[in-house]
Design an enzyme around this catalytic site. Structure first.
Site, mmCIF file in Angstrom:
data_model
loop_
_atom_site.group_PDB
_atom_site.id
_atom_site.type_symbol
_atom_site.label_atom_id
_atom_site.label_comp_id
_atom_site.label_asym_id
_atom_site.label_seq_id
_atom_site.Cartn_x
_atom_site.Cartn_y
_atom_site.Cartn_z
ATOM 1 N N LEU A 127 50.276 -12.849 -2.605
ATOM 2 C CA LEU A 127 49.849 -12.257 -1.332
ATOM 3 C C LEU A 127 50.260 -10.788 -1.285
ATOM 4 O O LEU A 127 51.435 -10.454 -1.415
ATOM 5 C CB LEU A 127 50.473 -13.016 -0.156
ATOM 6 C CG LEU A 127 49.920 -12.691 1.240
ATOM 7 C CD1 LEU A 127 50.115 -13.886 2.179
ATOM 8 C CD2 LEU A 127 50.582 -11.467 1.852
ATOM 9 N N HIS A 231 63.272 -9.802 -1.273
ATOM 10 C CA HIS A 231 63.091 -8.351 -1.162
ATOM 11 C C HIS A 231 62.919 -8.008 0.321
ATOM 12 O O HIS A 231 62.346 -8.790 1.084
ATOM 13 C CB HIS A 231 61.844 -7.947 -1.952
ATOM 14 C CG HIS A 231 61.677 -6.479 -2.135
ATOM 15 N ND1 HIS A 231 61.107 -5.677 -1.161
ATOM 16 C CD2 HIS A 231 61.986 -5.653 -3.166
ATOM 17 C CE1 HIS A 231 61.081 -4.427 -1.586
ATOM 18 N NE2 HIS A 231 61.608 -4.378 -2.803
#
Length: 338
Positions: A127, A231
């Site tokens: 994505l 992240h």
């Protein structure tokens, strides 16, 4: 402006390549390599063309299209059955408890064990939303439309689904986890290994990775601190996954240490709560905000819209959504509340 998710086509290659160059590394499912991306699109075309409703190893690629400009602003992928072409490796974080009677002391040690526990599961991944379009809930549309696709093609997917989140990447484009664990055995930087994996697969991990568990306490603080940590750009994605019923169960990526989230497919909220209904009206003025989808395989398309369900299995939708989906009265639309 109106955005619509649709099946990717070979002609989308340049759009995907331009987005891949913006990922910043650690994004295995979207490598900045035209040949690799072209292979993904070819494989997706084969999957969309396969009309047999059974679970085999396939990959679907979807893209988010601006209907006014016809430009592609995002993409996502669905893998039906991981670990079939080559093993699907993860590290599993677990605890070993030992007791010394002489010292009357209990010691608990955290271990990273190389496993293939997630083999055979379906995966949602790849994505990416163009930085210029990260507003208006388009990331949510990309993410949740995948689950409507699964619901609409349920027999093509496994009973368990996973999602890997990118781990911590430092300002040099390196990975503290890779440097502290696998990098010691491969003589490759994180970027080199990540790129090689994206293009050639991870069989080299099976060939060279030590099979013995790694004691977490023996790693550097930099490596320990990023185990299972997404992240910064993936924290919102992690929350979305948790809202869908995914959970982190100690599985981490072998390259960057990012968390792997797992859920029972039928318990994923957007799968479980999805509804198929016959369109009864396409001029709804006010209604519940929803994600709407229609079409099978290569004809799949999804968008935001308003809906109103009735007790007879019908659904009224707004005109803008009807245009985006190219549906009229009598057609079938799947939907889930936004």
């Amino acid at each position: 402006m109106t955005f619509r998710l649709r099946a990717a086509r070979p002609s989308d290659l340049e759009h995907l390549y331009e987005m891949a160059k913006l990922t910043g590394g650690g994004f295995t499912n979207l490598p900045p390599d035209r040949k690799a991306l072209g292979s993904k699109l070819e494989r997706a075309a084969e999957a969309f063309a396969n009309t047999e409703d059974k679970l085999v190893d396939e990959q679907f690629v979807l893209v988010l299209e601006n209907l006014e400009t016809k430009k592609v602003a995002g993409t996502c992928q669905l893998m039906t059955m991981v670990g079939q072409q080559w093993p699907f490796y993860s590290y599993r974080l677990n605890t070993l408890t030992q007791y010394s009677q002489e010292l009357d002391r209990t010691v608990r040690a955290e271990l990273l064990s190389l496993v293939t526990d997630l083999e055979g599961a379906s995966e949602v991944g790849g994505l990416f939303l163009h930085p210029n379009e990260r507003a208006g809930g388009l990331g949510l549309l990309l993410a949740r439309s995948r689950y409507l696709f699964i619901a609409m093609h349920r027999k093509r997917f496994a009973d368990r689904v996973l999602a890997e989140l990118r781990g911590i990447i430092d300002e040099r484009g390196g990975s503290p986890f890779w440097d502290g664990v696998a990098g010691r055995f491969f003589g490759m930087s994180f970027q080199e290994a990540d790129y090689f994996n994206a293009i050639n697969g991870n069989q080299f991990i099976a060939d060279l990775m030590p099979k013995h568990p790694v004691y977490v306490s023996m790693l550097s603080e930099d490596a320990r601190s990023v185990i299972g940590v997404p992240h910064p750009t993936g924290r919102a994605a992690m929350r979305m996954l948790e809202n869908e019923g995914f959970r982190y169960d100690g599985y981490v990526d072998i390259f960057d240490g990012g968390p792997s989230m797992v859920a029972a497919t039928d318990d994923v909220v957007s799968v479980k709560d999805s509804v198929a209904a016959r369109v009864t009206a396409v001029d709804l003025d006010e209604g519940e905000r929803a994600i709407l989808a229609t079409g099978r395989l290569e004809n799949f398309r999804a968008c935001y819209g308003a809906r109103k369900l009735d007790d007879d299995g019908g659904i009224a939708i707004d005109a803008s959504a009807a245009d985006a989906l190219d549906v009229s009265e009598g057609d079938t639309v799947w939907s889930v509340a936004r």
